[in-house]
Design a protein around this motif. Structure first.
Motif, PDB file in Angstrom:
ATOM      1  N   ASP B 193       0.852  -1.190   0.000  1.00 30.35           N
ATOM      2  CA  ASP B 193       0.000   0.000   0.000  1.00 30.35           C
ATOM      3  C   ASP B 193       0.890   1.243   0.000  1.00 30.35           C
ATOM      4  N   GLY B 194       1.826   1.286  -0.945  1.00 30.46           N
ATOM      5  CA  GLY B 194       2.821   2.364  -0.993  1.00 30.46           C
ATOM      6  C   GLY B 194       4.165   1.864  -0.497  1.00 30.46           C
ATOM      7  N   GLU B 222      -3.579  11.634   3.385  1.00 27.73           N
ATOM      8  CA  GLU B 222      -2.880  11.533   2.107  1.00 27.73           C
ATOM      9  C   GLU B 222      -2.497  12.929   1.633  1.00 27.73           C
ATOM     10  N   GLU B 224       0.029  15.180  -1.356  1.00 23.88           N
ATOM     11  CA  GLU B 224       0.717  15.024  -2.635  1.00 23.88           C
ATOM     12  C   GLU B 224       1.674  16.186  -2.836  1.00 23.88           C
ATOM     13  N   ILE B 249       2.562  10.709  -3.903  1.00 21.02           N
ATOM     14  CA  ILE B 249       1.429  10.736  -2.983  1.00 21.02           C
ATOM     15  C   ILE B 249       1.900  10.023  -1.718  1.00 21.02           C
ATOM     16  N   LYS B 251       0.941   8.464   2.026  1.00 21.26           N
ATOM     17  CA  LYS B 251      -0.065   8.072   3.012  1.00 21.26           C
ATOM     18  C   LYS B 251       0.574   8.167   4.381  1.00 21.26           C
ATOM     19  N   THR B 252      -0.103   8.837   5.304  1.00 15.07           N
ATOM     20  CA  THR B 252       0.519   9.095   6.596  1.00 15.07           C
ATOM     21  C   THR B 252       0.026   8.169   7.710  1.00 15.07           C
TER      22      THR B 252
END
Lengths: 371, 371
Positions: B193-194, B222, B224, B249, B251-252
């Protein structure tokens, strides 16, 4: 025998003495005699290789502060990652360029002021030609002070060495090794009177009669025979009395540099030797004669042989590339030189420059026509 | 700026913080935006790189006992020696083959039962084609269980990933890095997932607005922007707020794998982005659409642009290779799919298989016609 062992017990063969889980890297021999063989190294083996190769480079003059342009293929070849590790172990600066990007290699030498170039003798000559003719640069002005060659005979051949030294304005030294054992086992010092055997703590060296296999005692100043090695400090793929097929002359006395161990000059591979009416002819010796005609000849040559050999019917057929300054009767003069130096009758065919295949790795000296 | 610094202070530039004597190795960036830059590593830097890359490979599933087929160029490329060292550090078995000997790479995978293949997405697809069509082997039967890709976008593009996984019967994971900083800074875990940012002890990561340079706070699930990095543990060539030009992008939130750090998806390079009537188009997104038509299309495509960009007049001109199963109206269907997914008008020209250039390194997605 190695290949058969690996065919039956892939990938490393029944002589792999370490489990595959402990093998950190697999190399492959370039397989001059057929199929390549795989060579497994444990982390310990890799560190031993690195240390032993570092010794040989040190003897050749590599020092902390040197900038080492690596013109050796980096990949499966044992002259790749092990050489890279050895250079870093010495404390020199490595330019890991490899082969296949010759213009980039020359550009990097120029940009970084590299002072050491390591490569095969063939590629050293090719690179100098490329710099001069395609990039408009004088290789001797690039700042290379040492050309360290290996991986094929050439480097010990006086005329080839002279051509490399003249092109690069540098001192040329040679090292020898064999993939199944170690990248480098012997290397020249400043005195350049043979390659010092560098790894007595890693390999036992024997010189044997190539016909009978009998050990030749080192009881004279100079002995000649086939190199045989046994690993004494190897975890994976140790070799016991491995016949290298390298034919060597060994000097047993002390060297001017102070080192006391034996030193070798490789005169050819057993597989390469040709016999013309009872006379042994090494292709590298023919190459030496031809290279002596530089710049009348480029130095490139190819011997054409019918059948598998080693027996060849005279005359020895040699194709020679004419150089920029080819004079009258060049072919005949080369034939005379071959007869005078090697005692065999030769027929020389001159071909235009660039016709014979160049290679980045081992130069091919003999073309066999097997029907 | 880096190139200018190195032009003025060769070879490593005025940002080289270590004397050349302490530099054990020099790499070069592949220079997608122009001249390559040199990257110096001290022994400490090289060991830090190796450790950080090893972490990323571990996250991707490399383990002691894995046999790692290295289909990445070994030479100046930062994916060469540093990757080799990292694989050995993990305790896996390295097959250091590199690119340029594709049949040998496949033969070695077969002989050693390698289970991991590391390469660029383009080369993963090329190798599978080669095995199938020229060597008569089903790549999925060779035993590769993981294909680890990087060094160009592709790996994060769903259709390309699917094509790699189907060809090799293997799971594909991606890692991202940047030569001037480190080979790999982020890599996927099992959850995919990233790419987890793996080196917070080595680099400070910031995400900035590519227009203004203002830092974007990670206060949403999220964000960018453009990736910006600062070295915090580097002896030679440390970078301060280095703009990677990678558009990401981030994701945190926490990941299913349990890791809590941020994870990235690279959506393209700032240099690559095209703008058609105000709509941003990433070449890799077009490639994703095209790859979705496999096997009607081979997946290879090339966008042709007049001028430097990023502004392009519609329609977007895309050359697409027809595959073995190309059906009726394929070009029109691809045009429709591009319009539906990317909101831009496209003109697709079908070309025969094999016409578009294959590469062993970074695939070229855009051809600029600059007059």
């Amino acid at each position: 025998e190695l290949r058969e062992s690996q065919r039956r017990n892939p990938p490393l063969g029944s002589h792999a003495a370490a489990p595959m889980e402990d093998v950190v890297r697999v190399h492959a021999s370039s397989g001059t005699t057929g199929t390549p063989s795989f060579i497994g190294l444990t982390a310990y083996d890799a560190s031993r290789w690195s240390e032993c190769i570092a010794r040989s480079y040190w003897a050749q003059g590599l020092r902390p502060g040197s900038v080492f342009a690596m013109g050796l293929s980096i990949g499966f070849f044992v002259g790749g990652l092990p050489v890279a590790a050895a250079v870093e172990a010495v404390g020199a600066t490595l330019l890991p360029i490899g082969t296949g990007a010759s213009d980039r290699l020359i550009a990097a030498i120029r940009a970084t002021k590299a002072d050491v170039l390591a490569t095969t003798p063939s590629y050293a000559i090719y690179l100098a030609e490329l710099a001069r003719e395609e990039m408009g640069l004088d290789p001797a002005a690039l700042g290379i002070r040492r050309v360290m060659v290996g991986a094929e005979p050439g480097g010990g051949v006086p005329a080839i060495r002279a051509q490399i030294e003249e092109s690069w304005g540098a001192r040329c030294t040679e090292a020898i090794g064999i993939a199944d054992l170690i990248t480098i086992h012997s290397a020249e010092c400043e005195a350049r009177d043979g390659c010092h055997f560098m790894v007595p703590d890693y390999l036992i060296m024997e010189i044997v009669d190539p016909e009978t296999g009998a050990v030749i005692p080192p009881d004279r100043p100079e002995i000649e025979g086939e190199l045989v090695f046994t690993h004494i400090d190897r975890e994976c793929n140790p070799m016991l009395r491995f016949r290298t097929r390298d034919r060597v002359i060994v000097k047993t006395g002390p060297c001017a540099c102070g080192r006391t161990g034996p030193r070798l000059r490789c005169i050819g591979r057993a597989d390469d030797m040709l016999i013309l009416r009872g006379v042994n002819v090494w292709p590298s010796a023919v190459r030496d004669v031809v290279a002596g005609f530089h710049p009348e000849a480029t130095g490139e040559m190819l011997i054409r042989v019918d059948g598998e050999g080693p027996k060849v019917d005279p005359p020895l057929r040699v194709r020679v590339e004419a150089g920029s300054a080819a004079g009258e009767g060049l072919a005949v003069r080369i034939e005379q030189a071959i007869r005078a130096r090697l005692i065999v009758q030769a027929r020389v065919e001159l071909v235009p420059r660039g016709v014979l295949p160049r290679t980045e790795m081992k130069a091919k000296l003999v073309e066999r026509n097997i029907s």
